[in-house]
Design an enzyme around this catalytic site. Structure first.
Site, PDB file in Angstrom:
ATOM      1  N   GLU A 147       0.211   3.671   1.761  1.00 23.72           N
ATOM      2  CA  GLU A 147       0.260   4.159   3.140  1.00 23.72           C
ATOM      3  C   GLU A 147       1.635   3.921   3.768  1.00 23.72           C
ATOM      4  O   GLU A 147       1.960   4.509   4.804  1.00 23.72           O
ATOM      5  CB  GLU A 147      -0.821   3.480   3.980  1.00 23.72           C
ATOM      6  CG  GLU A 147      -2.235   3.879   3.606  1.00 23.72           C
ATOM      7  CD  GLU A 147      -2.616   5.279   4.073  1.00 23.72           C
ATOM      8  OE1 GLU A 147      -2.041   5.754   5.071  1.00 23.72           O
ATOM      9  OE2 GLU A 147      -3.477   5.898   3.438  1.00 23.72           O
ATOM     10  N   TYR A 197      -2.088   0.457  10.580  1.00 26.32           N
ATOM     11  CA  TYR A 197      -2.272  -0.270   9.316  1.00 26.32           C
ATOM     12  C   TYR A 197      -0.999  -0.226   8.488  1.00 26.32           C
ATOM     13  O   TYR A 197      -0.510  -1.251   7.998  1.00 26.32           O
ATOM     14  CB  TYR A 197      -3.434   0.347   8.534  1.00 26.32           C
ATOM     15  CG  TYR A 197      -3.525  -0.089   7.099  1.00 26.32           C
ATOM     16  CD1 TYR A 197      -3.998  -1.364   6.755  1.00 26.32           C
ATOM     17  CD2 TYR A 197      -3.150   0.778   6.055  1.00 26.32           C
ATOM     18  CE1 TYR A 197      -4.090  -1.759   5.427  1.00 26.32           C
ATOM     19  CE2 TYR A 197      -3.241   0.381   4.735  1.00 26.32           C
ATOM     20  CZ  TYR A 197      -3.710  -0.881   4.428  1.00 26.32           C
ATOM     21  OH  TYR A 197      -3.788  -1.278   3.116  1.00 26.32           O
ATOM     22  N   THR A 219       0.806  -1.217   0.000  1.00 26.41           N
ATOM     23  CA  THR A 219       0.000   0.000   0.000  1.00 26.41           C
ATOM     24  C   THR A 219       0.842   1.272   0.000  1.00 26.41           C
ATOM     25  O   THR A 219       1.948   1.303   0.551  1.00 26.41           O
ATOM     26  CB  THR A 219      -0.910   0.027   1.243  1.00 26.41           C
ATOM     27  OG1 THR A 219      -1.542   1.302   1.366  1.00 26.41           O
ATOM     28  CG2 THR A 219      -0.113  -0.228   2.515  1.00 26.41           C
ATOM     29  N   LYS A 262       1.558  -3.262   7.408  1.00 26.73           N
ATOM     30  CA  LYS A 262       1.816  -3.520   5.995  1.00 26.73           C
ATOM     31  C   LYS A 262       3.308  -3.424   5.673  1.00 26.73           C
ATOM     32  O   LYS A 262       3.799  -4.090   4.753  1.00 26.73           O
ATOM     33  CB  LYS A 262       1.026  -2.531   5.125  1.00 26.73           C
ATOM     34  CG  LYS A 262      -0.431  -2.903   4.924  1.00 26.73           C
ATOM     35  CD  LYS A 262      -0.565  -4.106   3.995  1.00 26.73           C
ATOM     36  CE  LYS A 262      -1.984  -4.359   3.577  1.00 26.73           C
ATOM     37  NZ  LYS A 262      -2.098  -5.456   2.583  1.00 26.73           N
TER      38      LYS A 262
END
Length: 363
Positions: free
Chosen positions: A130, A152, A128, A156
């Site tokens: 992010e 999160y 991701t 990840k």
């Protein structure tokens, strides 16, 4: 050549699009679903019953269930799309997020090794944008430093690095696609883009009064999920296992997305004010339809994601501009306008039936 794909998270937005894509390529497609008292198969219901489509119960939190499925299916490709994928939820459930999004990736990799498929199975990990979090440069590419800014993103990042470690330690074909925001008409209703398009449709049809959002100035690189799953497949067809940024290379604000969504729903917005005081007014009536709420601000907020898909274009031949930003928003609004219209029709039928029952017209 045997083509057998195993997709974790097949009931999600990406999983459903990927399943359709791979079936079209002649694959035997297997997907994992979690046991639940609630059925979340609406995105793949149209695929069930096809001879090359199979579902299995498994959970990324349970290593034995993953091993059993991998051993039974013996996939040639695994697409690990399952995750707790909501950034805000990760602040409320950090431990669960870490177990699924971090350790869950390790369980998939180990399942492949323990089943003796390390030399024959290629693994795609859904990473991701992010990871870039508190961004250190724009736009972001494969060499941009990571600075995760949520539970999160931190989980990840473990997934990203453990894939890299297994690639180097065991010579496995495993790689990550660093996906920037990708949306569709199948996006969950709690995600900001779908929240906006559904609210625009409901407000336009008189079913909702107002939409509340967080930071309207947050910048994102939004693409169409249906295009992005094709790039996932291309990554696993590449001669060598490498990590790729998947993005459009074009950036827009939440405000722009909101304006365009309401426009396609037949309402022109005019934004006035700044920060928490900013409001979106119906230009025709002056009525406030969009407001900012502090409740939707995150403890640490990522505000400037912008991907550079140069490597994916050059090495994979992928076209990030296949679906434009404007087309994406229209696809989502059109789908939600139709959804709300059907809901309204259903409510009217129910009201009519109740009236008939009261009057004794029907029994």
């Amino acid at each position: 050549m045997r083509k057998v794909a195993l997709i974790t998270g097949i009931t999600g937005q990406d999983g459903s699009f990927l399943a359709e894509f791979l079936l079209g390529k002649g694959y035997d497609v297997h997907g994992t679903i979690r046991r639940s008292s609630v059925d979340y198969r609406e995105r793949i219901a149209h695929l069930e019953g096809q001879p090359n489509f199979h579902l299995h119960y498994a959970d990324l939190g349970d290593s034995m269930s993953i091993i059993q499925v991998v051993s039974k299916v013996k996939p040639t490709e695994i697409y690990n799309l399952a995750a707790q994928s909501h950034v805000q939820v990760s602040f409320d459930s950090p431990e669960f997020t870490a177990d699924v999004d971090a350790t869950g990736v390790l369980r998939v990799l180990e399942a492949v090794r323990q089943c003796g498929l390390a030399d024959s199975c290629r693994i795609y990990q859904a990473s991701t944008s992010e990871l870039y979090g508190k961004v250190e440069e724009v736009p972001q590419n494969e060499n941009t430093p990571f600075h995760p800014y949520s539970p999160y993103a931190v989980a990840k990042l473990y997934g990203y690095w453990i894939v890299k470690e297994y690639r180097e330690a065991y010579n496995m074909y495993c790689c990550s696609g660093i996906l920037f925001n990708h949306e569709s008409e199948r996006r969950g209703e709690t995600f900001v883009t779908r929240k906006i398009t559904l609210a625009a449709a409901r407000i336009a049809q008189g079913k909702q009064e107002k939409l509340y959002l967080g930071n309207l100035s947050s910048l994102r690189d939004w693409g169409y999920a249906k295009d992005y799953v094709e790039c996932m497949w291309l990554i696993l067809q590449h001669e060598t296992p490498e990590d790729f940024v998947i993005a459009t290379g074009v950036q827009h604000s939440v405000r722009e997305f909101c304006y365009l969504a309401f426009k396609y729903a037949g309402i022109e917005l005019e934004f006035r004010g700044e920060g928490l005081d900013e409001k979106g007014h119906d230009k025709a009536t002056g009525k406030v339809l969009v407001e900012v709420s502090e409740d939707f601000y995150r403890p640490t907020d990522v505000v400037n994601l912008w991907g550079d898909p140069t490597k994916a274009k050059a090495e994979l031949g992928w076209d990030p501009g296949k679906t434009s930003f404007e087309q994406l928003v229209k696809i989502m609004v059109d789908a939600d306008m139709a959804k709300v219209a059907v809901e309204r029709a259903g409510e009217q039928v129910k009201m009519n039936l109740e009236e008939y029952l009261e009057k004794g017209i029907v029994k």
